[in-house]
Design a protein around this motif. Structure first.
Motif, short mmCIF file in Angstrom:
data_model
loop_
_atom_site.label_atom_id
_atom_site.label_comp_id
_atom_site.label_asym_id
_atom_site.label_seq_id
_atom_site.Cartn_x
_atom_site.Cartn_y
_atom_site.Cartn_z
N GLU A 1 0.82 -1.21 0.00
CA GLU A 1 0.00 0.00 0.00
C GLU A 1 0.85 1.26 0.00
O GLU A 1 0.60 2.22 -0.73
CB GLU A 1 -0.92 -0.01 1.22
N THR B 1 -5.33 -4.61 -4.42
CA THR B 1 -6.64 -3.96 -4.29
C THR B 1 -7.65 -4.44 -5.32
O THR B 1 -8.82 -4.09 -5.25
CB THR B 1 -6.49 -2.44 -4.40
N ASN C 1 -1.46 -0.57 -6.42
CA ASN C 1 -1.29 -1.75 -5.60
C ASN C 1 -2.10 -2.92 -6.18
O ASN C 1 -3.34 -2.86 -6.23
CB ASN C 1 -1.75 -1.44 -4.17
#
Length: 394
Positions: free
Chosen positions: A316, A326, A323
């Protein structure tokens, strides 16, 4: 002589004395067994070194067999075949326990070796599992055994086949043992030759190799497992077992392979554990990810052991909106480390490294029996193992 040195230095003197007495091996020089241990080991090693080739060779071979069963996996195998475990519990160490069974029941010692051979190869390249009927009695009468051996001889073009059948147990991660019947098969192979010395001259000498395979039948589940190098022969061997020894028709229905799902690792995971297992913490060291829309690409995230952040916080902070954890990516491989609390008197606790690859790969089968039980237990609890638990809780 390294194996002999290890054998003599790690086996209690009382067990060594019992071994040499039972084996009837005479020493070229006397050994004072009543002296303090440090004063016995060196003369004993020297005495073995001075033996004739036959006696020294026997000590080397026996020592290697006993030593091979003194580690965790060997001890698990020993306990799986003995009736009175308290006898082993009272002995000093793994070498003493292995030696006791070697001296007192050589057949069961060989069965323990066969158990280790089988269990170390479970769920590996040499393994297949098949579904059969549960709660069957395995026949051992002469008629059934002859039919079974004849089928094996014909299948492998073998002149000779030897079959060991014995009861054993296998520990499960719930802490209880499941009952098994193991059938170990030794078959004579086709003629071959190898180099040998004949009165100092190098010659090629003909011989017939012996190949080992093993099967287990679990009455509670009806599962037949086969360990053999030849993939095609595994189903046939299970068929012979079902037909000739269990008296049922073989369905050729395989046990589903253990399947792993790493989706739970895409977000921070708590990794709950039980206090009695002595686990200090669990770390995700590496995640390999593949984008859903491009199978030819990979991204690997790695947090080393000395990293100040876990792998999710690192991803993150470093990658922000890019990222891959996610969304839009699939985890195809993960490396976890289970760190145990130090045992009394130890400065550091041991670690259990696990590498899991989608959909069926895991290095758990290469670990000790104890570590396999821990891994099985928690990978299922954490949601990483997703197939039918009835078929794999063994």
């Amino acid at each position: 002589m390294a194996s002999v040195t290890n054998f003599i230095r790690n086996t209690p003197l009382a067990s060594l004395r019992d071994y040499f007495t039972a084996a009837g091996i005479e020493f070229p020089t006397p050994v004072n067994w009543d002296a303090p241990e440090p004063e016995v080991v060196r003369p004993l090693l020297q005495a073995v070194d001075q033996m004739d080739d036959e006696a020294r060779g026997r000590v080397i071979n026996d020592g290697e067999r006993v030593g091979a069963m003194a580690d965790v996996a060997g001890q698990t195998a020993l306990y799986s075949v003995v009736d009175d475990r308290e006898v082993l519990d009272e002995l000093e160490n793994g070498h003493a326990r292995a030696m006791w069974l070697f001296i007192n029941d050589l057949n069961r010692f060989r069965h323990a070796e066969e158990v280790r051979f089988t269990d170390e190869r479970r769920r590996g390249r040499s393994w297949d599992g098949f579904i059969c009927e549960a709660n069957l009695n395995l026949r051992r009468d002469e008629l059934a055994l002859n039919a079974f051996k004849t089928a094996l001889c014909q299948r492998f073009a073998s002149r000779n086949v030897h079959v060991d059948i014995f009861e054993r147990v296998r520990p499960t991660f719930e802490g209880e043992d499941c009952d098994l019947v193991q059938i170990t098969v030794y078959r004579e192979g086709l003629p071959d030759d190898q180099f040998a010395f004949d009165e100092g001259e190098l010659v090629r000498r003909a011989y017939r190799p012996v190949f080992e395979a093993a099967m287990t039948y679990e009455p509670a589940s009806g599962v037949i497992e086969v360990v053999a190098n030849d993939r095609e022969s595994r189903a046939e061997m299970a068929q012979y077992l079902a037909r000739d020894l269990l008296g049922v028709e073989f369905r050729d229905e395989k046990v589903p392979m253990r399947r792993y799902d790493l989706a739970v690792l895409l977000a921070p995971h708590a990794f709950p554990t039980d206090i009695e297992d002595g686990i200090e913490r669990v770390e995700v060291r590496q995640l390999r990810l593949m984008p859903i829309d491009a199978v030819g690409e990979r991204v690997t995230l790695e947090a080393m052991s000395k990293a100040e952040r876990d792998i999710w916080t690192m991803a993150e902070a470093r990658l922000g909106p890019d990222n891959p954890l996610t969304g839009g990516w699939v985890a195809t491989q993960a490396k976890l480390v289970i760190k145990f609390q130090p045992k009394p008197g130890a400065r550091r606790g041991r670690t259990l490294p696990l590498t899991i690859t989608m959909p069926h790969g895991c290095n758990l089968k290469d670990q000790t029996e104890e570590e396999q039980l821990i891994g099985e237990k928690y990978l299922r609890r954490w949601g990483v193992v997703v197939d039918d638990p009835i078929l794999i809780d063994d």
